[in-house]
Design a protein around this motif. Structure first.
Motif, PDB file in Angstrom:
ATOM      1  N   LEU A 115       0.848  -1.191   0.000  1.00 25.76           N
ATOM      2  CA  LEU A 115       0.000   0.000   0.000  1.00 25.76           C
ATOM      3  C   LEU A 115       0.889   1.248   0.000  1.00 25.76           C
ATOM      4  N   PRO A 116       0.392   2.367  -0.527  1.00 20.33           N
ATOM      5  CA  PRO A 116       1.213   3.596  -0.528  1.00 20.33           C
ATOM      6  C   PRO A 116       1.460   4.106   0.888  1.00 20.33           C
ATOM      7  N   ASN A 117       2.576   4.752   1.076  1.00 21.92           N
ATOM      8  CA  ASN A 117       2.895   5.393   2.353  1.00 21.92           C
ATOM      9  C   ASN A 117       2.469   6.859   2.330  1.00 21.92           C
ATOM     10  N   VAL A 118       2.009   7.321   3.455  1.00 23.46           N
ATOM     11  CA  VAL A 118       1.760   8.769   3.585  1.00 23.46           C
ATOM     12  C   VAL A 118       3.099   9.454   3.832  1.00 23.46           C
ATOM     13  N   PRO A 119       3.205  10.756   3.551  1.00 23.97           N
ATOM     14  CA  PRO A 119       4.512  11.428   3.681  1.00 23.97           C
ATOM     15  C   PRO A 119       4.922  11.641   5.129  1.00 23.97           C
ATOM     16  N   ILE A 120       6.222  11.876   5.294  1.00 23.24           N
ATOM     17  CA  ILE A 120       6.776  12.216   6.606  1.00 23.24           C
ATOM     18  C   ILE A 120       6.313  13.618   6.996  1.00 23.24           C
ATOM     19  N   LEU A 121       5.950  13.799   8.254  1.00 23.95           N
ATOM     20  CA  LEU A 121       5.518  15.102   8.753  1.00 23.95           C
ATOM     21  C   LEU A 121       6.744  15.933   9.181  1.00 23.95           C
ATOM     22  N   LYS A 122       6.774  17.128   8.744  1.00 22.46           N
ATOM     23  CA  LYS A 122       7.884  18.011   9.099  1.00 22.46           C
ATOM     24  C   LYS A 122       7.585  18.729  10.412  1.00 22.46           C
ATOM     25  N   ASN A 123       8.658  19.120  11.087  1.00 22.81           N
ATOM     26  CA  ASN A 123       8.570  19.873  12.340  1.00 22.81           C
ATOM     27  C   ASN A 123       7.801  19.111  13.417  1.00 22.81           C
ATOM     28  N   ALA A 124       8.085  17.794  13.528  1.00 21.08           N
ATOM     29  CA  ALA A 124       7.440  16.978  14.555  1.00 21.08           C
ATOM     30  C   ALA A 124       7.844  17.469  15.942  1.00 21.08           C
ATOM     31  N   PRO A 125       6.949  17.394  16.928  1.00 20.31           N
ATOM     32  CA  PRO A 125       7.273  17.908  18.268  1.00 20.31           C
ATOM     33  C   PRO A 125       8.317  17.092  19.014  1.00 20.31           C
ATOM     34  N   ALA A 126       8.482  15.801  18.667  1.00 19.48           N
ATOM     35  CA  ALA A 126       9.440  14.951  19.391  1.00 19.48           C
ATOM     36  C   ALA A 126      10.433  14.335  18.415  1.00 19.48           C
ATOM     37  N   LYS A 127      11.697  14.295  18.848  1.00 15.25           N
ATOM     38  CA  LYS A 127      12.718  13.624  18.041  1.00 15.25           C
ATOM     39  C   LYS A 127      12.734  12.128  18.289  1.00 15.25           C
ATOM     40  N   GLY A 174       6.609  12.325  13.824  1.00 18.47           N
ATOM     41  CA  GLY A 174       6.536  12.729  12.426  1.00 18.47           C
ATOM     42  C   GLY A 174       6.729  11.600  11.433  1.00 18.47           C
ATOM     43  N   ALA A 175       6.653  10.339  11.852  1.00 16.43           N
ATOM     44  CA  ALA A 175       6.868   9.196  10.949  1.00 16.43           C
ATOM     45  C   ALA A 175       5.594   8.876  10.177  1.00 16.43           C
ATOM     46  N   PRO A 176       5.722   8.291   8.992  1.00 17.17           N
ATOM     47  CA  PRO A 176       4.538   7.838   8.268  1.00 17.17           C
ATOM     48  C   PRO A 176       3.768   6.799   9.086  1.00 17.17           C
ATOM     49  N   ILE A 177       2.452   6.823   8.979  1.00 21.76           N
ATOM     50  CA  ILE A 177       1.630   5.849   9.695  1.00 21.76           C
ATOM     51  C   ILE A 177       1.790   4.485   9.021  1.00 21.76           C
ATOM     52  N   ARG A 210      12.960  10.847  14.499  1.00 23.05           N
ATOM     53  CA  ARG A 210      12.194   9.604  14.267  1.00 23.05           C
ATOM     54  C   ARG A 210      12.900   8.370  14.848  1.00 23.05           C
ATOM     55  N   VAL A 211      13.236   8.472  16.139  1.00 19.50           N
ATOM     56  CA  VAL A 211      13.857   7.369  16.873  1.00 19.50           C
ATOM     57  C   VAL A 211      12.818   6.781  17.826  1.00 19.50           C
TER      58      VAL A 211
END
Length: 812
Positions: free
Chosen positions: A43-55, A313-316, A204-205
């Protein structure tokens, strides 16, 4: 005549093969429909979210921690987090409430993969996407039953380690009960000291700490015990230590924390079902990007997956079914919340489209649900930056609700289509079986009508494959094709509608029945009311039954030679049962294995052969009995002898008796078959038997041998029924049992479900499997009994000598 007989035999074999094929197809089909993996690859992936609140995010899962115990006496640090620093609520799990499906729901947003039943529910048989796959890098520490699910065959970005499986010891008296959890915390602290500096500025750790201590303690000491609460408080103290060390090391306020559990536990230390204590688990979230509020906000367990994705901010994960609980996110950046929810909507919509295509209907045209979802996403993507964020939030939430409903609809619709095809297949087979056992001759039908019928079905088959062209789901056209073939065979048999009313009730009871028949019938009616056979042998009842049969042989048998042999066998059997003779070495097995040879020494005159069958089977049954089973067999044999005396008197008479099945005969077959199961302690004997029942054959624990011996014991009365049925009339008699069993299995097919507790799922499968396989087993016993009543070594010897004489004369 020879060709006619050959055709009859060929038709019978074809019918048997087709019937066996239908049973296998239905059994496989029901399991395939209900337990086919819902996981869709690529299935397609949704994009990565920028400026996520947590690293980075640390996920603590306290295995087996129920919400009630947690909230009644909340541990100190986590209570402080709930009231002052973070958000909390109840995470509602879905059955089965077990570790593996619970962890998958948390980390992949995917409920139980029902195809795991074929691997004993031990692992997910299909690779699935998870938050670890979508992260930049992940580490996981914990149980060897959990961690390998995510690390086996994974990419290089997932690292994991587990303690030895031997550590998962439920005996709390040996070793420290917190050993499992302390190992996990130590592993994280080691990582923090040795490797964390390499990823200090990496986004995204994910770090996953699976803590099995509460589950182990709950199973042994129970979840209301002091040990369970102590384990929970120990986890609380270690989490506080981990958080302090993490914040001191990174110092960027870029870490989010989630504490939850995979399932709860009952007061008696079990889980797997659906009680509140098992389905309610705590959820506490704090750290970077979290909206701190001091009230309860409940979620579904799969909602945790999109929450983790949104925080870093990771893809679901592509097969996620959860909905982002946006209330847990900080409202200071509502625009980011909307982007995260829009990603959630897109990811659910991808699943909706793929599930719609799997139905193989109008693949060139979209369903109205799909069109509406596409329009919503298109409008939301084009919205200007100045649009009110609150209004946009409401639109996205409405779209997610539609996507969830659409996903459920297409999955249920697909399942209903499969069940419809299976029902048509089964109804076609039942129709053929009905006409087979009714013995009704089909009227001669105009060849033009048959040709038209054939053409219609050929057109239907062609249409099926044309409409399913290019469909990725090959299962649907295959089941549709089989349903068409089954309907075609049935309709050729019922072109004349009135044929369904051919079989009528002739009579229920025999006229002029003997007194013995009536008295034995009354005695047989008592046995199903007796308690289930206990594992402790009642020796005096067994010895009394041997004495009764010995007296019958002494008074009724004419041949002195045969009388002496039978009395010797009975006395030997009695001495073995009272353990005066040890029969385990060879005597008991000799009695059992020579039973067919003993029966074949009797004349093929039906009355004498049935007498030999009764006496031959009696001794093995005694050696496997514990209570009143031999008396049931004696009375059943006397009762059945009343039927046989009024019927054919020889094998030749039987072989010419090929009358159609009547309602009377069908009732006989059903009545006596049920009587055999419920008159000797019933089928529970297989699952609850005691090893002492087989002590005269084997004493060393051997499950396979013991199971076969107990199955033989249950089959002996059925073999007697099968032998007698060959004298009662139609040879199709026990096909009636198969017909009624198949009719019962049809509604049970709809009760098989992939949802609920493992007990619910297993019980539904068991009922369906027994309903579809037990009648086949009964019919098999019926046909296997045929040699017992017809085989004659003397005739075989005569035919052999005759053949030699003919060959000798030709040679001369």
């Amino acid at each position: 005549m020879h060709y006619k007989s050959f055709n009859i035999v060929s038709n019978n074999y074809s019918f048997v093969i087709w019937g066996l094929t239908m049973h296998l197809i239905l059994l496989w089909g029901v399991l395939d429909v209900n337990f086919h993996s819902p996981i869709i690859q690529e299935l397609p992936n949704v994009p990565i979210l920028k400026n996520a609140p947590a690293k980075r995010l640390i996920l603590f899962v306290a295995d087996g921690l129920r919400f009630r115990t947690f909230i009644d006496a909340p541990p100190k640090y986590l209570k402080h987090v709930m009231t002052d620093r973070g958000a909390w609520g109840i995470s509602h799990t879905r059955m089965p409430t077990e570790s593996r499906p619970g962890i998958v729901a948390i980390c992949a947003g995917l409920y139980e993969d029902p195809s795991a039943i074929f691997k004993g529910w031990k692992e997910n048989p299909v690779d699935f996407d998870s938050i670890f796959n979508q992260s930049y890098v992940s580490w996981a520490w914990g149980s060897p039953d959990i961690i390998p699910m995510f690390t086996r065959g994974a990419r290089d970005n997932i690292h994991g380690d587990s303690y030895p499986a031997e550590w998962q010891n439920f005996d709390i008296m040996h070793g420290q009960i917190w050993r499992l959890d302390s190992w996990v915390f130590d592993k994280y602290i080691d990582w923090l000291r040795e490797d964390a500096h390499k990823y200090k500025n990496v986004e995204r750790v994910v770090l996953f700490l699976h803590l099995l201590g509460c589950d182990t303690t709950g199973h042994t000491a129970k979840p209301y015990s002091k040990e369970y609460v102590d384990n929970m408080n120990y986890v609380d103290r270690k989490i506080e230590e981990v958080v302090q060390m993490t914040e001191n090391f990174f110092g960027d306020n870029g870490t989010a924390y989630i504490f939850t559990s995979d399932h709860g536990m009952t007061d008696w230390g079990s889980h797997g079902s659906g009680s509140t204590d098992e389905t309610e688990t705590p959820l506490i979230v704090w750290g970077a990007g979290i909206n701190a509020f001091n009230f309860r906000q409940n979620v579904e367990q799969v909602d945790i997956t999109p929450l983790i994705s949104a925080l870093i901010g990771a893809p679901i994960p592509i097969n996620n079914e959860g909905v982002l609980p946006w209330q847990y996110l900080s409202i200071t950046n509502l625009k980011y919340v909307n982007h995260a929810l829009l990603n959630n909507l897109k990811q659910l919509t991808y699943q909706v489209k793929t599930n719609r295509k799997m139905n193989c209907e109008d693949n060139g045209f979209a369903d109205w649900r799909e069109i509406e979802l596409d329009n919503k996403i298109s409008i939301l993507d084009k919205d200007s930056e100045t649009e009110d964020s609150n209004e946009k939030l409401k639109k996205i939430i409405d779209g997610i609700k539609l996507a969830k409903k659409s996903l459920i609809y297409f999955r249920q619709y697909q399942r209903k289509r499969f069940l419809l095809y299976l029902s048509v297949i089964w109804l076609g087979w039942i129709t053929l079986l009905f006409f087979k056992i009714s013995g009704v001759n089909r009227p001669i039908v105009n060849s033009f009508i048959l040709l038209t019928t054939d053409c219609v079905f050929i057109a239907i088959v062609i249409t099926i494959f044309i409409t399913h062209k290019g469909c990725n789901n090959w299962r649907l056209p295959c089941y549709a094709f089989l349903a068409t073939i089954s309907s075609w065979l049935a309709i050729r048999s019922i072109i004349i509608v009135g044929m369904l009313c051919v079989t009528v009730v002739q009579r229920i009871l025999q006229k002029n029945a003997r007194n013995l028949f009536s008295w034995t019938a009354l005695c047989l009616a008592v046995f199903p009311l007796l308690p289930v056979v206990e594992p402790y042998p009642r020796v005096y009842i067994i010895i009394l039954s041997i004495y009764v049969v010995t007296v019958m042989v002494a008074l009724k048998m004419q041949s002195k030679y045969r009388k002496a042999i039978e009395i010797f066998r009975l006395i030997t059997t009695g001495l073995i049962y009272v353990e005066f003779i040890d029969g385990r070495s060879w005597i008991s097995w000799t009695i059992l294995l020579t039973t067919p040879l003993h029966i074949f020494t009797y004349s093929t005159q039906l009355r004498k052969r049935l007498q030999g069958i009764m006496l031959g089977l009696f001794c093995p049954l005694v050696l496997l009995s514990a209570s009143y089973e031999p008396f049931f067999f004696i009375i059943l044999a006397l009762h059945l002898s009343c039927w046989s005396e009024s019927n054919a008197s020889s094998i030749q008479d039987y072989q010419s008796n090929k009358n159609p099945l009547t309602i009377e005969e069908l009732l006989k077959a059903m009545l006596y078959t049920l009587l055999c199961f419920f008159g000797t302690g019933n089928m529970a004997s297989i699952s609850s038997f005691d090893p002492s029942w087989t002590r005269h054959f084997v004493t060393v624990f051997s499950p396979f041998t013991m199971f076969l011996l107990i199955l033989l014991k249950l089959s002996i009365p059925l073999m007697l029924i099968g032998c007698t049925s060959h004298t009662l009339g139609s040879s199709n008699m026990f096909l009636g049992v198969l017909l009624l069993g198949d009719c019962l299995s049809l509604p049970l097919m709809y009760y098989v479900t992939p949802q609920g507790s493992w007990l619910d799922i297993g019980s539904a499968i068991s009922r369906f499997t027994i309903a579809i396989s037990l009648p086949c087993f009964i019919v098999l016993l019926h046909y296997l009994s045929y040699p017992l009543i017809t085989f004659c070594p003397n005739k075989l010897k005569f035919y052999t000598n005759l053949k030699k004489t003919v060959l000798y004369k030709r040679h001369i």
